[in-house]
Design a protein around this motif. Structure first.
Motif, PDB file in Angstrom:
ATOM      1  N   MET A 194      52.253  35.740  37.140  1.00 40.46           N
ATOM      2  CA  MET A 194      51.117  34.820  37.479  1.00 40.46           C
ATOM      3  C   MET A 194      49.878  34.711  36.238  1.00 40.46           C
ATOM      4  O   MET A 194      49.603  33.782  35.929  1.00 40.46           O
ATOM      5  CB  MET A 194      50.515  35.127  38.826  1.00 40.46           C
ATOM      6  CG  MET A 194      51.475  34.735  39.825  1.00 40.46           C
ATOM      7  SD  MET A 194      50.688  35.446  41.355  1.00 40.46           S
ATOM      8  CE  MET A 194      49.215  34.749  41.391  1.00 40.46           C
ATOM      9  N   THR A 195      49.619  35.931  36.054  1.00 42.59           N
ATOM     10  CA  THR A 195      48.508  35.913  34.974  1.00 42.59           C
ATOM     11  C   THR A 195      48.955  35.421  33.659  1.00 42.59           C
ATOM     12  O   THR A 195      48.081  34.737  32.854  1.00 42.59           O
ATOM     13  CB  THR A 195      47.911  37.431  34.881  1.00 42.59           C
ATOM     14  OG1 THR A 195      47.567  37.959  36.184  1.00 42.59           O
ATOM     15  CG2 THR A 195      46.897  37.652  34.214  1.00 42.59           C
ATOM     16  N   GLY A 196      49.996  35.878  33.171  1.00 42.71           N
ATOM     17  CA  GLY A 196      50.543  35.200  31.945  1.00 42.71           C
ATOM     18  C   GLY A 196      50.629  33.826  31.920  1.00 42.71           C
ATOM     19  O   GLY A 196      50.212  33.316  30.830  1.00 42.71           O
ATOM     20  N   SER A 197      51.366  33.242  32.893  1.00 46.16           N
ATOM     21  CA  SER A 197      51.462  31.867  32.903  1.00 46.16           C
ATOM     22  C   SER A 197      49.924  30.861  33.018  1.00 46.16           C
ATOM     23  O   SER A 197      49.974  30.043  32.217  1.00 46.16           O
ATOM     24  CB  SER A 197      52.330  31.471  34.095  1.00 46.16           C
ATOM     25  OG  SER A 197      51.802  31.830  35.373  1.00 46.16           O
ATOM     26  N   LEU A 230      39.618  34.852  33.398  1.00 48.39           N
ATOM     27  CA  LEU A 230      39.987  34.475  34.389  1.00 48.39           C
ATOM     28  C   LEU A 230      41.456  35.341  34.827  1.00 48.39           C
ATOM     29  O   LEU A 230      41.624  35.311  35.990  1.00 48.39           O
ATOM     30  CB  LEU A 230      40.427  32.722  34.504  1.00 48.39           C
ATOM     31  CG  LEU A 230      39.478  32.051  34.794  1.00 48.39           C
ATOM     32  CD1 LEU A 230      39.860  30.362  34.571  1.00 48.39           C
ATOM     33  CD2 LEU A 230      38.743  32.292  36.106  1.00 48.39           C
ATOM     34  N   PRO A 231      42.113  35.521  33.535  1.00 49.97           N
ATOM     35  CA  PRO A 231      43.392  36.485  34.017  1.00 49.97           C
ATOM     36  C   PRO A 231      43.046  37.643  34.799  1.00 49.97           C
ATOM     37  O   PRO A 231      43.567  38.190  35.693  1.00 49.97           O
ATOM     38  CB  PRO A 231      43.798  36.637  32.696  1.00 49.97           C
ATOM     39  CG  PRO A 231      43.505  35.418  31.808  1.00 49.97           C
ATOM     40  CD  PRO A 231      42.047  35.189  32.318  1.00 49.97           C
ATOM     41  N   PHE A 232      41.851  38.288  34.453  1.00 47.92           N
ATOM     42  CA  PHE A 232      41.495  39.703  35.178  1.00 47.92           C
ATOM     43  C   PHE A 232      41.195  39.245  36.594  1.00 47.92           C
ATOM     44  O   PHE A 232      41.679  40.004  37.311  1.00 47.92           O
ATOM     45  CB  PHE A 232      40.158  40.178  34.449  1.00 47.92           C
ATOM     46  CG  PHE A 232      40.634  41.018  33.230  1.00 47.92           C
ATOM     47  CD1 PHE A 232      41.226  41.967  33.134  1.00 47.92           C
ATOM     48  CD2 PHE A 232      40.550  40.140  32.081  1.00 47.92           C
ATOM     49  CE1 PHE A 232      41.429  42.865  31.713  1.00 47.92           C
ATOM     50  CE2 PHE A 232      40.712  40.573  30.620  1.00 47.92           C
ATOM     51  CZ  PHE A 232      41.014  41.935  30.652  1.00 47.92           C
ATOM     52  N   VAL A 233      40.667  38.016  36.760  1.00 52.63           N
ATOM     53  CA  VAL A 233      40.329  37.620  38.272  1.00 52.63           C
ATOM     54  C   VAL A 233      41.747  37.510  38.932  1.00 52.63           C
ATOM     55  O   VAL A 233      41.909  38.120  40.196  1.00 52.63           O
ATOM     56  CB  VAL A 233      39.801  36.138  38.323  1.00 52.63           C
ATOM     57  CG1 VAL A 233      39.283  35.738  39.773  1.00 52.63           C
ATOM     58  CG2 VAL A 233      38.421  36.490  37.580  1.00 52.63           C
ATOM     59  N   LEU A 235      44.425  39.041  38.087  1.00 61.43           N
ATOM     60  CA  LEU A 235      45.241  40.293  38.135  1.00 61.43           C
ATOM     61  C   LEU A 235      44.586  41.147  39.283  1.00 61.43           C
ATOM     62  O   LEU A 235      45.394  41.921  39.716  1.00 61.43           O
ATOM     63  CB  LEU A 235      44.672  41.082  36.714  1.00 61.43           C
ATOM     64  CG  LEU A 235      45.358  42.504  36.398  1.00 61.43           C
ATOM     65  CD1 LEU A 235      46.961  42.074  36.325  1.00 61.43           C
ATOM     66  CD2 LEU A 235      44.930  42.901  35.156  1.00 61.43           C
ATOM     67  N   PHE A 236      43.306  41.151  39.654  1.00 61.99           N
ATOM     68  CA  PHE A 236      42.920  41.777  40.581  1.00 61.99           C
ATOM     69  C   PHE A 236      42.991  41.218  42.112  1.00 61.99           C
ATOM     70  O   PHE A 236      43.030  41.939  43.292  1.00 61.99           O
ATOM     71  CB  PHE A 236      41.216  42.333  40.400  1.00 61.99           C
ATOM     72  CG  PHE A 236      41.322  43.299  39.355  1.00 61.99           C
ATOM     73  CD1 PHE A 236      41.438  44.611  39.237  1.00 61.99           C
ATOM     74  CD2 PHE A 236      40.677  42.936  38.182  1.00 61.99           C
ATOM     75  CE1 PHE A 236      41.354  45.431  38.420  1.00 61.99           C
ATOM     76  CE2 PHE A 236      40.697  43.535  36.740  1.00 61.99           C
ATOM     77  CZ  PHE A 236      40.969  44.992  37.366  1.00 61.99           C
ATOM     78  N   SER A 237      42.859  40.144  42.228  1.00 63.01           N
ATOM     79  CA  SER A 237      43.021  39.454  43.528  1.00 63.01           C
ATOM     80  C   SER A 237      44.567  39.014  43.821  1.00 63.01           C
ATOM     81  O   SER A 237      44.865  38.967  44.994  1.00 63.01           O
ATOM     82  CB  SER A 237      42.317  38.013  43.405  1.00 63.01           C
ATOM     83  OG  SER A 237      43.018  37.060  42.383  1.00 63.01           O
ATOM     84  N   GLY A 238      45.416  39.072  42.830  1.00 60.73           N
ATOM     85  CA  GLY A 238      46.648  38.886  43.170  1.00 60.73           C
ATOM     86  C   GLY A 238      47.398  39.963  44.127  1.00 60.73           C
ATOM     87  O   GLY A 238      48.536  39.891  44.752  1.00 60.73           O
ATOM     88  N   VAL A 239      46.857  41.133  43.914  1.00 57.59           N
ATOM     89  CA  VAL A 239      47.438  42.346  44.546  1.00 57.59           C
ATOM     90  C   VAL A 239      47.368  41.969  46.262  1.00 57.59           C
ATOM     91  O   VAL A 239      48.004  42.800  46.934  1.00 57.59           O
ATOM     92  CB  VAL A 239      46.650  43.694  44.443  1.00 57.59           C
ATOM     93  CG1 VAL A 239      47.155  43.993  42.857  1.00 57.59           C
ATOM     94  CG2 VAL A 239      45.382  43.586  44.673  1.00 57.59           C
TER      95      VAL A 239
END
Length: 329
Positions: A194-197, A230-233, A235-239
């Motif tokens: 998700m983060t990479g895309s 945004l990728p870090f957002v 990364l942490f919210s996707g868990v």
């Protein structure tokens, strides 16, 4: 939160209806109705329907972005006019002239966020549907009436329940309770995808589809910071997302990536690197030539003219012929 989901009830109803429809379609095609793969494909089908419905809005977004580029010089003139003036009257005048410019040209700086904003209610509705199904509940009733709540509750993909999340399994592991390594591995993989895309989608816009003037603006520097923030957002919210929601978000990201690729390739921003690449492709195919001023001109194949046909003269009877000649011989 219950008030929000009460407002989202019609969207939840539509989400469940699409899920049931796609689940029925895959089951009819021969897939096991209780398998996680069937539900994953149903979520992918749901995503495709929603994103296809948003295509007209996306086209309007592209057109609005083109108009924003056209009015950028006029907007800069207004900003230069009030540069250094910080009094209240000057701010109000600048805001008023800016809004009049947007109204006159039919532009809206917020329209670029419209597709994402329209997806958010669907995202939260799907999140609520999957969370309810996790406990065997159904807030709308369509899944219960179709007898699919228990099917989804026990659906697994590679041994991982679709209603589980990385965060829930992490909490169980910290508490010393039984947890699922399968869920944590698949969820971690999904978060990375998700983060990479999301990052690649924004990167192709920033690196290929922006004009030199835009890259020199302060807004571009802010967008560049958001590109890496945004990728870090995610990364942490996707868990905290259930696996089913993560499949929806990943499919939506891949759709956006492909959509942006086609737009950048065929309708690039004027002056951008993507436009130069498109002109080079057209020149190699012989569809581009230079005008008198040196500007590239697209060659359009001539449409052959339609053959001129003469209308066939109808034969006249003797009486009609006499009338047309006035009775003269």
């Amino acid at each position: 939160m219950d008030f929000i989901y009460t407002i989202l009830w019609p969207i939840e109803w539509l989400v469940q209806l699409l899920l049931i429809g796609w689940h029925w379609l895959w089951t009819t095609a021969g897939l096991d109705p209780t398998q996680g793969l069937t539900w994953v494909l149903s979520i992918v089908g749901l995503t495709a329907v929603i994103r296809a419905a948003l295509i007209p809005i996306f086209v309007r977004q592209i057109k609005n972005q083109r108009r924003m580029l056209e009015v950028a010089p006029q907007l800069k003139k207004i900003q230069d006019k009030y540069k250094g003036k910080k009094d209240q009257l000057s701010r109000e005048a600048m805001s008023r002239e800016t809004m009049e410019l947007y109204k006159r040209t039919g532009t809206n700086p917020l329209s670029s966020c419209l597709p994402l904003l329209l997806q958010m209610p669907v995202f939260f509705s799907l999140f609520h549907v999957l969370n309810d199904a996790q406990g065997g509940h159904d807030s709308v009733g369509l899944l219960s009436s179709a007898g699919l709540v228990q099917s989804f509750q026990h659906a697994q993909l590679f041994g991982a329940p679709l209603n589980a999340s990385f965060g829930s399994q992490w909490s169980l592991m910290v508490a010393g309770k039984p947890f699922s390594w399968e869920v944590m591995i698949i969820a971690a993989t999904m978060v990375v995808l998700m983060t990479g895309s999301q990052f690649l989608t924004q990167l192709q816009i920033v690196s290929k589809n922006m004009s030199p003037e835009t890259k020199a603006s302060p807004q571009f520097r802010q967008q560049r910071i958001l590109l890496y923030l945004l990728p870090f957002v995610f990364l942490f919210s996707g868990v905290a997302f259930p696996l089913g929601v993560m499949f929806y978000w990943l499919t939506s990201n891949l759709w956006t990536m492909g959509q942006q690729f086609l737009v950048i390739r065929n309708m690039p921003t004027p002056g951008s690197e993507a436009e130069k690449a498109r002109e080079a492709r057209l020149a190699r195919k012989g569809k581009l030539k230079a005008a008198a001023d040196g500007a590239p001109v697209l060659i359009v194949d001539e449409i052959p003219a339609k053959p001129v046909t003469t209308q066939r003269q109808q034969p006249l009877s003797k009486s009609r012929a006499k009338k047309s000649t006035g009775g003269k011989k």
